[in-house]
Enzyme design. Structure first.
Site, PDB file in Angstrom:
ATOM      1  N   ASP A   1     -19.200  12.759  39.046  1.00 18.22           N
ATOM      2  CA  ASP A   1     -19.170  12.536  37.591  1.00 18.22           C
ATOM      3  C   ASP A   1     -19.197  13.868  36.836  1.00 18.22           C
ATOM      4  O   ASP A   1     -18.866  13.924  35.655  1.00 18.22           O
ATOM      5  CB  ASP A   1     -20.408  11.717  37.173  1.00 18.22           C
ATOM      6  CG  ASP A   1     -20.061  10.270  36.889  1.00 18.22           C
ATOM      7  OD1 ASP A   1     -18.880   9.990  36.613  1.00 18.22           O
ATOM      8  OD2 ASP A   1     -20.982   9.423  36.939  1.00 18.22           O
TER       9      ASP A   1
ATOM     10  N   GLN B   1     -24.629   4.235  38.135  1.00 15.18           N
ATOM     11  CA  GLN B   1     -24.101   3.643  36.899  1.00 15.18           C
ATOM     12  C   GLN B   1     -25.172   3.648  35.802  1.00 15.18           C
ATOM     13  O   GLN B   1     -26.276   3.153  36.004  1.00 15.18           O
ATOM     14  CB  GLN B   1     -23.630   2.198  37.192  1.00 15.18           C
ATOM     15  CG  GLN B   1     -22.963   1.524  36.021  1.00 15.18           C
ATOM     16  CD  GLN B   1     -21.655   2.203  35.605  1.00 15.18           C
ATOM     17  OE1 GLN B   1     -20.820   2.540  36.438  1.00 15.18           O
ATOM     18  NE2 GLN B   1     -21.496   2.441  34.309  1.00 15.18           N
TER      19      GLN B   1
ATOM     20  N   LYS C   1     -14.323   0.206  39.495  1.00 14.64           N
ATOM     21  CA  LYS C   1     -14.391   1.416  40.336  1.00 14.64           C
ATOM     22  C   LYS C   1     -14.200   1.043  41.800  1.00 14.64           C
ATOM     23  O   LYS C   1     -13.450   1.693  42.532  1.00 14.64           O
ATOM     24  CB  LYS C   1     -15.734   2.126  40.134  1.00 14.64           C
ATOM     25  CG  LYS C   1     -15.806   2.881  38.816  1.00 14.64           C
ATOM     26  CD  LYS C   1     -17.212   3.350  38.491  1.00 14.64           C
ATOM     27  CE  LYS C   1     -17.262   3.891  37.073  1.00 14.64           C
ATOM     28  NZ  LYS C   1     -18.609   4.162  36.584  1.00 14.64           N
TER      29      LYS C   1
END
Ligand code: NAP
Length: 295
Positions: free
Chosen positions: A121, A98, A54
């Site tokens: 997200d 995460q 990422k």
């Protein structure tokens, strides 16, 4: 018949190229770049490798990227305070925590603490609600379903009036992609069926599908005789089925018997190299959108 491959690696590059151009524009016009923070708790090797990817992608696109690594014993209170800090930081447009989190931390509480306008997200209940309403309400579609829809559209598959069958009903893939395909709009307007472990005749449903989206996590679940000739097959499954002794890397397989299915389907995604590479691209797209909305 040999199906046309829908290559996620190629579509990802197309999308990243488009994002890069937009970042340059924002920088030239507003003197700003999108900001993304990735919060990593502990040292889980899989999480560390996702986060590295990422960061690499965000950096390549010219984003401001912060990797905030925290010890595995961070308290829930301290993690909430950290999220609050980034919620109030104008240079940050996307906050990513995460997963999985250590057991002493309630991940629902953490994800719900992220400002919905920075929840790139798309997991916050407000964004799930916006997805359900559809149209202009949608801010951040969840990344894997958004990647699936993008692949369907960019491969030139007609969705309007199509029979879409989604195998799986998880909150991160099955349910959102089913909802997205059923909405009014481009790349949608489909007639959608969701199937799962309690479905009576899985094969019969799959056989009707003009677009078959499989997210079950069961290697080779979908047999070639379940596939409608000429249909589009999107295989979301990523199953580790062994280890390549030479490279030391995991051997990955999808949920569809690819070798046989590609002789029947019209278009199909490979595993690896299909849906997988799309997720990070869509995360970057959501972060760019968040930055554009904040201007
Ligand atoms: P999940 O939470 O385990 O959900 C799996 C779903 O499939 C459940 O709804 C389950 O039904 C259904 N299912 C399982 N076995 C089935 C069977 N034999 N027949 C019919 N339905 C069955 O999984 P997920 O998180 O959605 O992930 C699914 C797969 O996609 C995994 O392989 C995962 O690694 C992969 N994935 C890939 C990406 C990516 O490429 N970026 C992202 C996310 C996930 P019940 O609800 O009845 O149990």
């Amino acid at each position: 018949m040999t199906a046309k491959l829908i290559k996620g690696t190629e579509i990802r590059e197309e999308i990243l190229g488009e994002i890069e151009e937009e970042v340059k524009k924002i920088k030239a016009e507003h003197g700003k770049v999108p900001g993304l923070v990735t919060i990593l708790i502990g040292e889980n090797p899989a999480s560390m490798s996702y986060v590295t990817l990422k960061i690499k992608t965000a950096t390549r696109l010219g984003f401001k990227e912060i990797q905030d690594s925290q010890p595995v014993d961070i308290s829930e209170e301290d993690l909430l305070a950290l999220i609050d800090k980034y919620n109030n930081d104008d240079s940050i447009n996307g906050i990513l925590v995460q997963l999985p989190l250590p057991k002493h931390i309630d991940d629902k509480k953490i994800l719900n603490a992220i400002d919905p306008d920075k929840d790139v997200d798309g997991f916050h209940p407000i964004n799930v609600g916006r997805l359900m309403i559809g149209g202009d309400e949608v801010k951040f579609p969840p990344c894997t379903p958004a990647g699936i829809q993008e692949m369907i559209v960019r491969s030139g598959t007609e969705t309007s009036g199509a029979e879409v069958v989604v195998v799986g009903r998880s909150n991160i893939v099955g349910k959102p992609i089913a909802m997205m395909m059923a909405q009014k709009g481009v790349g949608a307007n489909a007639t959608v069926t969701i199937v799962h472990t309690r479905t009576k005749d899985l094969a019969a449903h799959c056989k009707r599908a003009d677009i078959l989206i499989v997210a079950a996590g069961v290697p080779d679940l979908v047999k070639p005789e379940w596939i409608k000739p000429g249909s589009t097959v999107i295989d979301v499954g990523v199953n580790r089925v062994g280890m390549n002794e030479k490279t030391g890397k995991a051997i990955l397989k999808g949920d569809v018997d690819f070798e046989a299915a590609k002789e029947i389907a019209g278009k199909i995604t490979p595993v690896p190299g299909g849906v997988g590479p799309m997720t990070i691209a869509m995360l970057m797209k959501n972060t760019l959108k968040s930055a554009q909305l904040s201007l």
